[in-house]
Structure formats: structure tokens, C-alpha cells
Design an enzyme around this catalytic site. Structure first.
Site, mmCIF file in Angstrom:
data_model
loop_
_atom_site.group_PDB
_atom_site.id
_atom_site.type_symbol
_atom_site.label_atom_id
_atom_site.label_comp_id
_atom_site.label_asym_id
_atom_site.label_seq_id
_atom_site.Cartn_x
_atom_site.Cartn_y
_atom_site.Cartn_z
ATOM 1 C CG LEU A 155 -1.815 -0.854 1.413
ATOM 2 C CD1 LEU A 155 -3.360 -1.181 2.286
ATOM 3 C CD2 LEU A 155 -3.168 -0.670 0.444
ATOM 4 C CB ALA A 156 3.786 2.751 2.032
ATOM 5 N NE ARG A 193 -7.348 -8.520 21.394
ATOM 6 C CZ ARG A 193 -6.251 -7.657 21.238
ATOM 7 N NH1 ARG A 193 -6.341 -6.837 22.640
ATOM 8 N NH2 ARG A 193 -5.701 -7.478 20.194
ATOM 9 C CB SER A 234 2.223 -5.692 -1.021
ATOM 10 O OG SER A 234 2.839 -6.128 -2.227
ATOM 11 C CG HIS A 253 -2.383 -9.002 17.102
ATOM 12 N ND1 HIS A 253 -2.759 -9.549 17.151
ATOM 13 C CD2 HIS A 253 -2.235 -7.577 16.312
ATOM 14 C CE1 HIS A 253 -3.778 -8.768 17.309
ATOM 15 N NE2 HIS A 253 -3.599 -7.588 16.374
ATOM 16 N N GLY A 268 -8.258 -6.473 10.812
ATOM 17 C CA GLY A 268 -9.859 -5.092 11.314
ATOM 18 C C GLY A 268 -9.973 -3.564 10.540
#
Lengths: 240, 662
Positions: free
Chosen positions: B15-16, B273, B42, B257, B49
Site C-alpha cells: 500500500l505505501a 476484541r 503484498s 500482537h 480489522g
């Protein structure tokens, strides 16, 4: 009771004229929770460091590892060996340029398909990003996302009868993209525009409705329904 | 020698990198993207999320704005971030979410009226405003004051990556897939491009560019178990280290994580969560409220991960053949919610665990997830030590995450950084510095060196086994450079990694091929990975405090007095270890002076300037000015933004002061 698995794997380096396509057999002890990702990684680490295959996310979301597993296209990373017989055959996905062994060039095929179908959102003018976004019905957004879930793995192309006979066929992946943008209220194209890119035998009218695509789609996309609706709309477009 | 010229060489097709390329292209320049894999594969695709952006549309997001997002981000970073960058980011995130909407992301939308949600284990009815109907909605995520995380079910990264990739195709930006940058071409002061290997044919090509952008993602795969894709081996960081002049920042800042499944290490989103899922122990007991009574399961990731490990150390873990784990319980959310909003989670549970998360608990354990550290750049994404070298996204340390990243801030960062760095790269290319003559002699020397090295590696008949060395590196990182760290273990880790690095240069190869040959790829990446691993371990050893995700059992206090700084690492040619130095963070310029995050017991050694700066800030806030005026007085930042992005963000509750020109 732990099994010894026997893998029959396609081996070929298409850049080496001396290397004829062949298969090689490997044996591996099965471990609990073993996937084809784990098995192939072990084969490479322990037995055959030159074996080519593609895994990226190894979580079933990136679409890199589609291959023909005991005769059926599927994602290797999320295939548990426990769900397969002890004899496992692995072949590269047909319909795509072979890079080597189990690795094929789906990326090149998909980009060409996207360029040909102009498979991106078409708008007249881009919104000012400082301003509130245009509203969209929640159900519409969900329906668009449903079709947007395609991961371009190539299974549908490998499972397609028409694609076997017509190398220029856009496949269910291409038609699903058209269906996705057609459904999206932000896209300004009309059916006449879509007809321009899929209204022939290399597009929607090439489909023989064998529907292998839907059988093998790892994301369970509703390809059958989408192809049927798209064909009806394109017929209407072509007739009137 | 094959040479390709381009204005901007983007190394990395996530994305970047792709968003950066679009910005450059729209400025009339020619970008070219290099990617190890087809761009749509990628690792950005794995973000589940959502993306944080303070749109304030849904009822639990009402009152949200850039100020709240900024403060959450700085607190989340444990005051380790660059507050100017965090400000720029919070200002840009709503624009980025809206741009994604305009380009095609099918964000989930607000539905007017009542709907039921689960908060703190209880079913609660929320009522959405009529005016918000159809606007982008948001879910709750850890460490945030508002519901700010925009999402498309739990396939947010997929939806964003496909949308941005489709734009790259629409704008005819070339993407060279299945290629790998092996070395940056530079003269010690100016980066001129890269030597690039075709992973299919093995051919080397020199790409010469006015600007080179590293957007290669994180370095999670130096750990044995990671949520990262297999391609996240830290090669971007290694490229920069091997220049001998450019530096990496905060490499020891690594996030674990809380909820990766056991044993596969595949992530299940924090959205579990956020949407009301609970963490439970071997007795089925919900333990987080005992440790963090206020935020419970939705404390910052570093905190939840440590609490989980602490609870397992007390013997409350669930024993399994793959070691202890805990349970994530989302049964409380119900099948309908899971089928709609957590469908990837459901797939992962079904395919990798053979369970139904609507009925069964999910086995989870804290697992390496995100690299806060990376290529050190200024706020424009440019390396201060090597002109023409830029970096953005997870690969970079510009530095908005400090020592802990908030969930939902990573995909947001990718597109925000792309929007900004694309502009800055274009500015650079169009400036006098960007206008410059390439040295083909330099490119040839660099290419010849790489070719010779590859040939030597391929002919290697040493006694060492690459797989064994790699597995040992992964084990050392997991055991000694993980969630809990201490001096003696880190000393041993540095020594052993150094030994592995020496051994990795004496590999015995079984094959010969210089083309698509995975054995060769592993062989040339291995020493590079070890250099990155050593930089992480050495940084962790030297940082004798605990901050965010970097937790030292022997130095449990956050020590602002001595360690309110950023680690810089440079690997000089011929050295056995990287050289570390430190860049101070200036308290007197902080909009949000260092404080207590509110987790556990306060254990902070204050910086001598903190009290003074806090008094200044309090005085300014007491003046009751408009929030924009207060902000601008405390820490002016808009002048750093490209002009096109300086405008305020419109919200339902914050109409723009002046109507935009027609």
C-alpha cells in the site's frame, strides 16, 4: 497413527532446454496440523533446496499458492494434509506461464486482464478529500465488498473449460470484476461500456456454464449467479 | 549492462509504495515499482480489522477529531514517536479514508437507528443518527478513546490494496513483479537507484533514479513465529544498513500482537476484541479486568501481550503440544455477527484449526507482528544521511509509532505516508537536487560487485547449512529478543547472532542455478537478515529502560531522563557490529508532554523538562481558545504539509468554516 505421505511433484525449469517436464517423488512423515505449506517448506529445507513454489501470506488471503492438488485447483497454504490421502500429487496451475515447478505467473495474467477489462472504479471527477464522503447504503457497500473479496488466485481460470480452449478468455475472475464495478453506485459506466469489454466470446458469451469456477473458488464467491446476471444484461445490451 | 532510467524507483509494491507512486505520477513524473511478488499479494493484504481515521460518523465516534487521534497515537507510542509526524498523520487520516472511498473501497457504512453491540461482555443497544446514515462507520480498537477504526468486514487491507493497485493499473504505472533489489547504488552522499535481480531469470539490472523509495514493509520473519507474510524478511532495512552511511531508527521497537492462533501464528484481528471478544485462561476465566480494570482487553497491544504472558507465567495458560496458550472467546458475538464482520477470522479458524469460532474458543498467544523501527527518515520520508533515499510505510521510521503502534494505525499510515511522501519525492525530483547526472561507472561497479558475490555464493562449498543457521537465528530472536528482555540474555543473543553471521558466509550449496533458485535466494538473504537481527538485538541490549513494546525485566521503568530518544544504527563497512547513537526527543516542543499511560503501576523516571512543559501546555489550554488555535500555538505543524493537504477535515459536527470554492 502417523502416516508417511508420498508426494508426487511436478518439476520443470522452462528456461533450461535440457530439462524435460517430469515428476519427482518425495516421502515425508505427517505431523499434526500439517498443511501443504508446512509440507512443501520441509521438502525444500530437508530434501530439495531448489524446489520452486509460491507462498506469501500462508494464511489463505493473498492468493499466491494456488496449485493443482490431487487433480483439483486449490490454495495449498490452507489445505491440511489430514484431509488428503497419503498419496498427494501437486501440479502447477494450468493456464498460466510456468516459472518453474509449482510456480506460475498469475500476476502477469491478472494485470493484463485488469488492463483489458479496465477493471477499476471509473468516476467523472475525484471527490475533495477534505469534505464529507458521499453516503452509500450499508447493504450496497456490503454487496460490493462481497464481490470485492476475490484474491486473484487463478483457481477459477484453472478450473474453466473455456479457458482451456481460448487463451484470451477473461475467466470468472474477470467477469466477477465487471459485476463488482457494475454493482458499485460510484462507477459511472453503463452496460454499453461494459459490453465493450466483455460482450463477446472471449468474455461473457464464451462461458459454457460448466461452473467449475464456482466449485473451486476458495472464497466461495457467487460466480454462477454473477455470470448469469451479467450474461442476461449483456444480451439485453447486445440485442437492443 | 542493462540500465533502466526512471524518475522515482519505488522498492516495494504494498500500500505505501503504490500510493507513493500514484502521487508521483500525478505530479507528471515517471515512477516505477519493484515488487518481490505480484503487487496485490503484498503483506498489506493481510491487514484485517481496519484503518483509524477520525471521521466521527458513528455514535461511539461522536466528538472524535484529529486531537483525540493524535493523543491516542502519542500515548500508544509511550511518548517515543515524533509528535510532528503523529500530528501530520492524524490530520491526514480522514483525507486518506475518504480518498480510499472515492477510489473504490467499500467501507462498511452507518445504518440509522438501533443496533445491538457487545461492550464489556454485555449486549448494549446503540442508536445511530439519521444524519450519519450511509457515512463510513467505525469499530472499537485497543488504546483508543473513540470508535475510530474504519473497516470492510475483516478484509480491510485486501479492499484497500486492491483499490490502490487498481489505481496503479488505471494510471499505467509500471510494476516489475518478482524482482528483488540487492544493493543501493550510491557514492556515499547521493543515492542513485538500485541493482535489481530478476527472481525468475536471475538477471541483474541497474535501475537509475532521481529518487529511490524503500517501501518494503517490516522485518518480522527474523523471528521464528510471526504474523508477517514470508516476504517480510527485512531486506529493505538490510539494503540501507549495507550502504554504510544511511541509518535505521529504533530497530528494537517490535510489536507482539496478542492474538495470533497457535501454532500457525496467523493473526486474528484486534477487531475480535474491539467488537466485544474476551480473553480467557485455562479455567475459562476472563483475566484482563484483574490486570487492567479500565481498558481490559482493549488496552494497548504491548500491554495486553505482556499481561497475557504474565498470566501464562502464573500457570494459567492452556497446555498444548505447541506450548501454552490462552483463549480468545468471540462466541459471545454470535454467528450472524461473525459471518458478516469477522469472516476471515471464521475462515482461518475453520481451515487452520478446524473449529467454529461462533461455538469454540480460539487458541491464541502473543506473536511477533509489527516493526515500529525501520529506515530512519525526516518527516518528508528522506534519509538525512543519503540524499535521494526515501522510505515510507512499515519499512520506515519517520517516526509515528515510537515504541508501540496502535491497532488500525498501520494501514492508515501506509496510505497517509504514500500521500505525503509521494508529494515530497515529487518536490525533490523537481528541485535542483533531483536534477543530477548519473554515473554509469558507479552503477556498473555496483552491479559487478553484486554479480561476483552471487556467483561466489552459488559456488559455495562451505560446511555450513543455511536452513540450520536460519532456524537458530529465529530461535535466538524468539527466546531472547521477544516480549520480555534482559541484559544477560541479550548479551548472549548478540554473541550468538554474530557467530551465525560469520558462519552464514561459509554456506555449502547443493544446487548451482543462478536463475529461479530458492536455495540461492535464501543464501544471499541470510547474512542480511542476520545483520538486521543483530541491529535489533544490540539496540535492545543498549536501551536500559522499558518503553512501549520494549520491555526490560532488569530495567522496568520508563526512563525519560536518560532514554527519551531514538536509537540510530549504522553499519560501517567492515565492522562486526552496527554503530549505535541516539537522537534526543525535545520535551519543550511536545504538544503532549510525557505522562502516564494509565496501565498497571506508574513507573516513570521523569525528564527534567517535563514539569515545565506541562505547565506551559496547561496554561495554553486554560486560555479556552478554539482547538485549532491551541494546537497551532503548542506545536505548529501545517507548514510541513504539502499545500494541497493543509485544509481542515469536514465532519457532521464540524462543518468547514469557509465553504469551499466552487
Amino acid at each position: 497413527m502417523s502416516r508417511t505421505l508420498t508426494f508426487t511433484v511436478f518439476r520443470h525449469n522452462p528456461r533450461n532446454p535440457a530439462d524435460a517436464p517430469h515428476t519427482r517423488t518425495y516421502h515425508l512423515d505427517e505431523t499434526p496440523g500439517m498443511t501443504l505449506f508446512i509440507a512443501l517448506t520441509r521438502l525444500r529445507d530437508e530434501q530439495d533446496p531448489g524446489l520452486n513454489f509460491d507462498f506469501v501470506c500462508r494464511a489463505g488471503v493473498c492468493g499466491s499458492c494456488a496449485m493443482v492438488i490431487n487433480g483439483r485447483p486449490g490454495l495449498a497454504c490452507r489445505t491440511l494434509t489430514a484431509n488428503l490421502p497419503a498419496e498427494i500429487s501437486l501440479f502447477p496451475l494450468p493456464g498460466f506461464e510456468l516459472i518453474g515447478d509449482l510456480s506460475v505467473n498469475t500476476g502477469k495474467w491478472m494485470r493484463a486482464m485488469s488492463e483489458r477489462l479496465r477493471a477499476w472504479l471509473h468516476v467523472n471527477a475525484e471527490a475533495d478529500v477534505n469534505l464529507m464522503e458521499a453516503p452509500m447504503e450499508p447493504e450496497t457497500a456490503e454487496a460490493v465488498y462481497e464481490l470485492d473479496r476475490c484474491i486473484e488466485c487463478g483457481c477459477c481460470v484453472a478450473g474453466c473449460g473455456t479457458a482451456r480452449m481460448r487463451p484470451d478468455f477473461v475467466g470468472a475472475v474477470g467477469m466477477n470484476k465487471i459485476a463488482r464495478f457494475r454493482l458499485d453506485p460510484r462507477d459511472v459506466r453503463s452496460d454499453a461500456d461494459f459490453y465493450e469489454v466483455v460482450g463477446d466470446d472471449s468474455g461473457i458469451f464464451g462461458c459454457m456454464s460448466l461452473l467449475g469456477c464456482q466449485d473451486v473458488c476458495p472464497k466461495q464467491l457467487p460466480l454462477q449467479t454473477q455470470i448469469a446476471y451479467l450474461r442476461r444484461s449483456m444480451v439485453r445490451q447486445g440485442v437492443w | 549492462m542493462k540500465i533502466v532510467y526512471t524518475d522515482a524507483l519505488i522498492i516495494g509494491g504494498g500500500l505505501a509504495g503504490q500510493r507513493t507512486a500514484i502521487g508521483i505520477k500525478r505530479r507528471g513524473l515517471e515512477p516505477l515499482i519493484l515488487s518481490l511478488v505480484p503487487a496485490k499479494r503484498s503483506h498489506s493484504v493481510a491487514a484485517q480489522g481496519g484503518m483509524q481515521a477520525s471521521l466521527g460518523n458513528c455514535v461511539k465516534g461522536e466528538g472524535d477529531n484529529e486531537d483525540v487521534h493524535f493523543e491516542d497515537t502519542v500515548r500508544g507510542s509511550d511518548w517515543g514517536c515524533d509528535q510532528i509526524v503523529a500530528r501530520m498523520f492524524a490530520h491526514m487520516a480522514p483525507k486518506a479514508a475518504r480518498e480510499m472511498a472515492a477510489w473504490g473501497v467499500a467501507w462498511n457504512r452507518v445504518r440509522r437507528g438501533d443496533h445491538e453491540v457487545v461492550i464489556n461482555g454485555q449486549r448494549v443497544t446503540l442508536t445511530e443518527r439519521d444524519a450519519a446514515h450511509g457515512l463510513i462507520t467505525a469499530r472499537d480498537f485497543g488504546g483508543t478513546k473513540k470508535w475510530r477504526t474504519c473497516y470492510t468486514s475483516d478484509g480491510t487491507g485486501h479492499a484497500m490494496l486492491y483499490t490502490v493497485s487498481d489505481r496503479v493499473i488505471a494510471e499505467s504505472i509500471p510494476v516489475r513483479e518478482r524482482v528483488e533489489a540487492l544493493a543501493l547504488i550510491h557514492d556515499g552522499g547521493r543515492c542513485q537507484g538500485a541493482v535489481v535481480r530478476d527472481l525468475v531469470t536471475g538477471e541483474l539490472t541497474a535501475y537509475l533514479a532521481r529518487a529511490t523509495v524503500i517501501a518494503t514493509g517490516g522485518y518480522g520473519r527474523i523471528w521464528g513465529v510471526s504474523t508477517n507474510a514470508l516476504i517480510n524478511e527485512g531486506m529493505g532495512a538490510a539494503l540501507v544498513l549495507e550502504t554504510g552511511v544511511a541509518r535505521l531508527g529504533n530497530m528494537e521497537a517490535v510489536q507482539f500482537h496478542p492474538t495470533a492462533i497457535v501454532p500457525a501464528g496467523i493473526l486474528v484481528t484486534e477487531g475480535c476484541r474491539g467488537d466485544g471478544g474476551l480473553l480467557k485462561d485455562a479455567d475459562g476465566y476472563r483475566f484482563m479486568p484483574d490486570y487492567e480494570p479500565e481498558k481490559k482487553e482493549l488496552a494497548s497491544r504491548d500491554v495486553v501481550s505482556r499481561r497475557m504472558a504474565e498470566h501464562m507465567r502464573k500457570g494459567k495458560g492452556v497446555a498444548s503440544p505447541y506450548g501454552d496458550h490462552l483463549w480468545l472467546d468471540i462466541t459471545v458475538l454470535g454467528a450472524a455477527h461473525i459471518d458478516k464482520n469477522l469472516r476471515e477470522v471464521k475462515d482461518i479458524c475453520q481451515y487452520f484449526l478446524g473449529i467454529d469460532p461462533a461455538k469454540d474458543y480460539i487458541p491464541v498467544r502473543p506473536t511477533q507482528h509489527y516493526s515500529m523501527g525501520g529506515v530512519r527518515t525526516n518527516f518528508q520520508g528522506q534519509s538525512p544521511w543519503l540524499q535521494g533515499l526515501f522510505s515510507c510505510g512499515e519499512a520506515a521510521c519517520w517516526d509515528m509509532h515510537g515504541f508501540n503502534r496502535l491497532g488500525g494505525n498501520s494501514v492508515a499510515e501506509t496510505v497517509v505516508a504514500g500521500m505525503l511522501v509521494g508529494e515530497y519525492v515529487a518536490d525533490f525530483c523537481q528541485s535542483a537536487e533531483g536534477d543530477f547526472s548519473f554515473s554509469t561507472a558507479l552503477a556498473r561497479a555496483c552491479l559487478d560487485r553484486e554479480q561476483a558475490e552471487l556467483s561466489a555464493i552459488a559456488a559455495g562449498r562451505g560446511s555450513e547449512d543455511a536452513v540450520a543457521i536460519r532456524r537458530r537465528m529465529e530461535a535466538v530472536m524468539t527466546d531472547s529478543v521477544g516480549l520480555f528482555r534482559n541484559g544477560p540474555a541479550l548479551e548472549t543473543a548478540v554473541a550468538e547472532l554474530s557467530d551465525l553471521l560469520a558462519r552464514s558466509r561459509r554456506l555449502g550449496m547443493r544446487g548451482h542455478g543462478l536463475d529461479a533458485n530458492p536455495e540461492l535466494v535464501q543464501a544471499y538473504r541470510l547474512p542480511r537478515m542476520l545483520k538486521v537481527a543483530l541491529t535489533v538485538a544490540l539496540g535492545a541490549l543498549k536501551r536500559t529502560e522499558s518503553r512501549g513494546a520494549h520491555f526490560r525485566e532488569d530495567f522496568p521503568a520508563r526512563n525519560d531522563r536518560d532514554w527519551l530518544n531514538r536509537t540510530l544504527a549504522c553499519w560501517r563497512e567492515g565492522d562486526a557490529l552496527p554503530t549505535l547513537d541516539y537522537e534526543p526527543l525535545d520535551v519543550m516542543f511536545m504538544e503532549l508532554p510525557p505522562g502516564f499511560r494509565g496501565y498497571g503501576v506508574k513507573n516513570i523516571i521523569d525528564h527534567p523538562h517535563t514539569a515545565q512543559r506541562q505547565a506551559d501546555v496547561d496554561e495554553m489550554r486554560a486560555a479556552e481558545l478554539d482547538r485549532h488555535a491551541v494546537q497551532s500555538h503548542l506545536m505548529s505543524f501545517k507548514q510541513y504539509l504539502p499545500e494541497r493537504y493543509r485544509g481542515r477535515n469536514e465532519r457532521l459536527d464540524e462543518p468547514l468554516p469557509i465553504p469551499p470554492a466552487p
